[in-house]
Write an enzyme that holds these catalytic residues in place. Structure first.
Site, PDB file in Angstrom:
ATOM      1  N   HIS A 473       0.834  -1.205   0.000  1.00  0.00           N
ATOM      2  CA  HIS A 473       0.000   0.000   0.000  1.00  0.00           C
ATOM      3  C   HIS A 473       0.871   1.259   0.000  1.00  0.00           C
ATOM      4  CE1 HIS A 473      -3.528   2.499   1.286  1.00  0.00           C
ATOM      5  NE2 HIS A 473      -2.542   3.244   1.754  1.00  0.00           N
ATOM      6  N   GLU A 474       1.769   1.337   0.963  1.00  0.00           N
ATOM      7  CA  GLU A 474       2.580   2.549   1.072  1.00  0.00           C
ATOM      8  C   GLU A 474       3.469   2.720  -0.152  1.00  0.00           C
ATOM      9  OE1 GLU A 474       1.756   4.754   3.070  1.00  0.00           O
ATOM     10  OE2 GLU A 474       0.453   3.488   4.301  1.00  0.00           O
ATOM     11  N   HIS A 477       1.721   4.612  -2.851  1.00  0.00           N
ATOM     12  CA  HIS A 477       1.865   6.064  -2.705  1.00  0.00           C
ATOM     13  C   HIS A 477       3.251   6.496  -3.214  1.00  0.00           C
ATOM     14  CE1 HIS A 477      -1.744   6.850  -0.403  1.00  0.00           C
ATOM     15  NE2 HIS A 477      -1.398   6.050   0.593  1.00  0.00           N
ATOM     16  N   HIS A 480       3.351   6.762  -6.863  1.00  0.00           N
ATOM     17  CA  HIS A 480       2.622   7.951  -7.305  1.00  0.00           C
ATOM     18  C   HIS A 480       3.541   9.179  -7.227  1.00  0.00           C
ATOM     19  CE1 HIS A 480      -1.576  10.124  -6.958  1.00  0.00           C
ATOM     20  NE2 HIS A 480      -1.053  10.230  -8.153  1.00  0.00           N
TER      21      HIS A 480
HETATM   22 ZN   LIG Z   1      -2.604   5.325   2.146  1.00  0.00          ZN
END
Ligand SMILES: [Zn+2]
Length: 684
Positions: A473-474, A477, A480
């Site tokens: 998940h991290e 980011h 991104h």
């Molecule tokens: Zn998050």
């Protein structure tokens, strides 16, 4: 006297901050000078005789404030992951000063007149689409910050902002303190039955670190439900741990009750001043959701299925409690929130026939990172990673990797800071040290923080599957931020609406359970043997297990957040006792906290009272609709393939906010998002 390294741009690769030369004493000067420099830069813009142009106003604003940005990036990142008393004291002092500094720029009427003139003439300026977006963002930010108010209202707004900034800082520091102080001390190892040897060792080390050698300390996790509850077979200890968690911030030295009341009232007052009926309406106007009604629709649409599933599961768990009581000869009890994770784990074992201890040896942190997270990024986007241990770090646990693009071109630096420590905030997050912007020739330097318990004596860090998912998940980011390829700093990578920013991260979670990726990283840390196919299949089958609880606890917190911020200034002025307010909100929605407690109670709900997610906690589920829908698209198109990754990269991940986010999704998908894949993913 050494020169202050924060006053100049770093000469290290990618302008990595020179952590080895930064001291606590450097920050104050860097902030003071940085703010003064930015005000001079802004004054130079407004003092020009030349009529406002895109270059002499908007681009000039984009170039301003770099010195302050550098100081803020280093200070706020380190304050979150490696803080100390000096930094916390400084943070409290700085909060109102920074709020006043931002207001000085946002409420500068000469500056706004220039921005507004450009905004109105925008169609005639024949700008590139990214430049048009930039003008629109500047204009929206100024208006939302109060640029159109009269002088008296502006003064009032400044006073409110200053108070809010001090209160949110206090709230955050209280949560940190309450979480550390709330750790549960255990006198005998016998009470710890159910924990693994490494976990018991870590608890002993935590106690010793506080001068309590010979005892064990169970430190608290951010959320209401504590992960250790799934393992502890001692019911009395489970209850103590749960109650220590929910008691945080309710009284004593870290009491957040008054702070919440004041914050809610001030936010409502500010919204009224800016022409909105409440804080939620104000916040949501600039998000994809647009309005509280839209948020309410999605939360209440998902709630019945989540509650129904949670009730069914509670019934099954109660049967398990009863059977357990008969078997072990203790008196039957009604399932309490501190029992749920423990019996859910037993039910998981019964249904899927595996337990955490069997799985852990196959999820070793470094292997998951390199052969899982990095591997998926290589397959999808062609990225490669090279560790750069010679570069300076701010804590010995931090690792730095240089990231290269498919053609070998240098792309970014990635810092991984994975271990828990008392000086780190709870939870997991991504942040930037340097933001990508072609205008300034800057490539991204991003960091991921987790709170994985640090193994003793340099042993392997073995993760739960939830932690594996968080790692992915991290990193979503991080991608991104690292794949951002925009011209202007304001529009870089992760600077998108809150209800869009969790899309890339939640999307990236899917690779943690992709059969090909999983087979690549799930190997025994000692033998290197791949995880047996049967066990792998069971883990995947178990993914929709207990989603009634997970979805309900999340929705409960999101509804509490919305309710606090739906109060108008009159109602908020008389904000009642937070615990009672919360209880009424949950009752209204048919949520029984004695069965499924909210993921965060108000007094330690840092996301919304200090973390920038006020009226925005719903954003996770809003983004998840996009994430699961995009996941479906990948599965239909052959999954882990470069062509698929390139499509997402070119249409979403590289674009930051250079385009309206909803338009970006439609560009990628060809239609607006659909909620069905999310419901299926969660097995509701
Ligand atoms: Zn998050």
């Amino acid at each position: 006297m050494h020169a202050n390294p924060l006053l100049q741009a770093s000469t290290l690769p990618y302008q990595l901050p020179p952590f080895d030369r930064v001291d606590d004493q450097h920050y104050r000067e860097a902030f003071t000078q940085g703010m003064a420099a930015q005000l001079r830069e802004v004054a130079a813009i407004t003092a020009q005789d030349a009529a406002p142009s895109f270059d002499n106003t908007i681009v000039a604003l984009e170039r301003a404030g770099q010195q302050l940005d550098r100081a803020m990036a280093v200070f706020f990142n380190l304050n979150a992951s490696n803080t100390n008393d000096v930094m916390q004291q400084l943070e409290s002092e700085l909060a109102p000063l920074l709020a006043a500094h931002e207001d000085a720029i946002a409420l500068d009427s000469k500056l706004f007149a220039r921005v507004n003139a450009l905004y109105e003439r925008c169609p005639e300026l024949t700008l590139e689409p990214e430049a048009v977006q930039l003008v629109e963002r500047y204009h929206a930010q100024f208006v939302r910050a109060g640029a159109r108010l009269g002088d008296a209202d502006k003064s009032q707004l400044k006073a409110i902002n200053s108070q809010i900034s001090s209160l949110t800082t206090q709230f955050k520091q209280n949560v940190l303190k309450a979480t550390a102080d709330g750790a549960v001390l255990v006198d005998s190892a016998a009470e710890l039955e159910g924990l693994a040897a490494e976990q018991i060792g870590a608890a002993a080390a935590a106690a010793a670190a506080r001068g309590l050698a010979g005892k064990w300390l169970l430190t608290l996790h951010n959320t209401t439900t504590q992960p250790l509850l799934a393992q502890l077979s001692n019911r009395a200890l489970r209850e103590r741990l749960f109650k220590a968690s929910t008691a945080r911030g309710r009284d004593g030295a870290a009491d957040n009750t008054r702070i919440v009341q004041q914050l809610v009232a001030l936010r409502a007052e500010r919204a009224a001043l800016l022409g909105y009926s409440n804080h939620a309406t104000y916040q949501l106007a600039d998000e994809s959701a647009g309005s509280p009604a839209a948020v309410s629709r999605i939360l209440t649409a998902l709630l019945p299925a989540a509650l129904a599933r949670a009730r069914e599961d509670a019934h099954d768990l109660q049967q398990l409690v009863d059977a357990h009581a008969r078997e072990a000869g203790f008196e039957r009890f009604a399932l309490a929130p501190w029992d749920w994770p423990f019996y859910a784990e037993r039910l998981r074992r019964a249904r899927f026939d595996f337990d955490r201890a069997q799985v852990a040896p196959y999820f070793e942190l470094n292997r998951v990172l390199q052969d899982g997270v990095f591997y998926a990024a290589q397959e999808l986007y062609g990225l490669t990673f090279k560790e750069r241990p010679e570069l300076p770090v701010y804590h010995p646990d931090v690792r730095i990797f240089e990231v290269f693009d498919a053609d070998g071109a240098p792309l970014a630096l990635f810092l991984g800071d994975y271990f828990a420590r008392e000086t780190k905030q709870g939870g997991a997050w991504m942040s930037n040290f340097v933001r990508q912007a072609r205008l300034l020739g800057m490539k991204p330097v991003v960091v991921n923080n987790l709170n994985v318990p640090k193994p003793q004596d340099g042993g392997p860090a073995l993760l739960t599957f939830e932690e594996v998912t968080t790692l992915f998940h991290e990193f979503g980011h991080a991608l991104h931020g690292m794949l951002s390829n925009v011209h202007y700093p304001l529009l870089q990578g992760t600077n998108v609406p809150r209800d869009f920013v969790e899309f890339p991260s939640q999307f990236n979670e899917m690779w943690a359970r992709d059969p090909k990726v999983l087979a690549n990283f799930a190997r025994h840390h000692r033998t290197g043997e791949p995880m047996p196919a049967v066990l792998l299949a069971k883990i995947l089958a178990a993914q929709t297990f207990d989603q009634g609880y997970a979805t309900t606890e999340y929705l409960a917190a999101a509804l509490i957040d919305q309710a606090w911020h739906a109060l108008g200034s009159e109602e908020a002025g008389q904000a009642q006792d937070p615990a009672r307010f919360e209880a009424a909100v949950l009752a209204r929605h048919g949520i029984d906290p004695a069965l499924v407690p909210p993921r965060y109670h108000t007094a330690y709900f840092a996301h919304v009272f200090s973390g920038g997610y006020s009226a925005g906690y719903y954003a996770y589920i809003w983004s998840e609709v996009l994430a699961r829908d995009a996941g479906e698209w990948f599965i239909r198109n052959g999954g882990l393939r470069r062509a698929n990754g390139e499509n997402l990269r070119s249409k979403v991940l590289s674009r930051g906010r250079s385009l309206d986010p909803q338009a970006m999704f439609i560009d990628f998908y060809g239609r607006p998002p659909d909620v069905a894949p999310l419901v299926a993913y969660r097995g509701l």
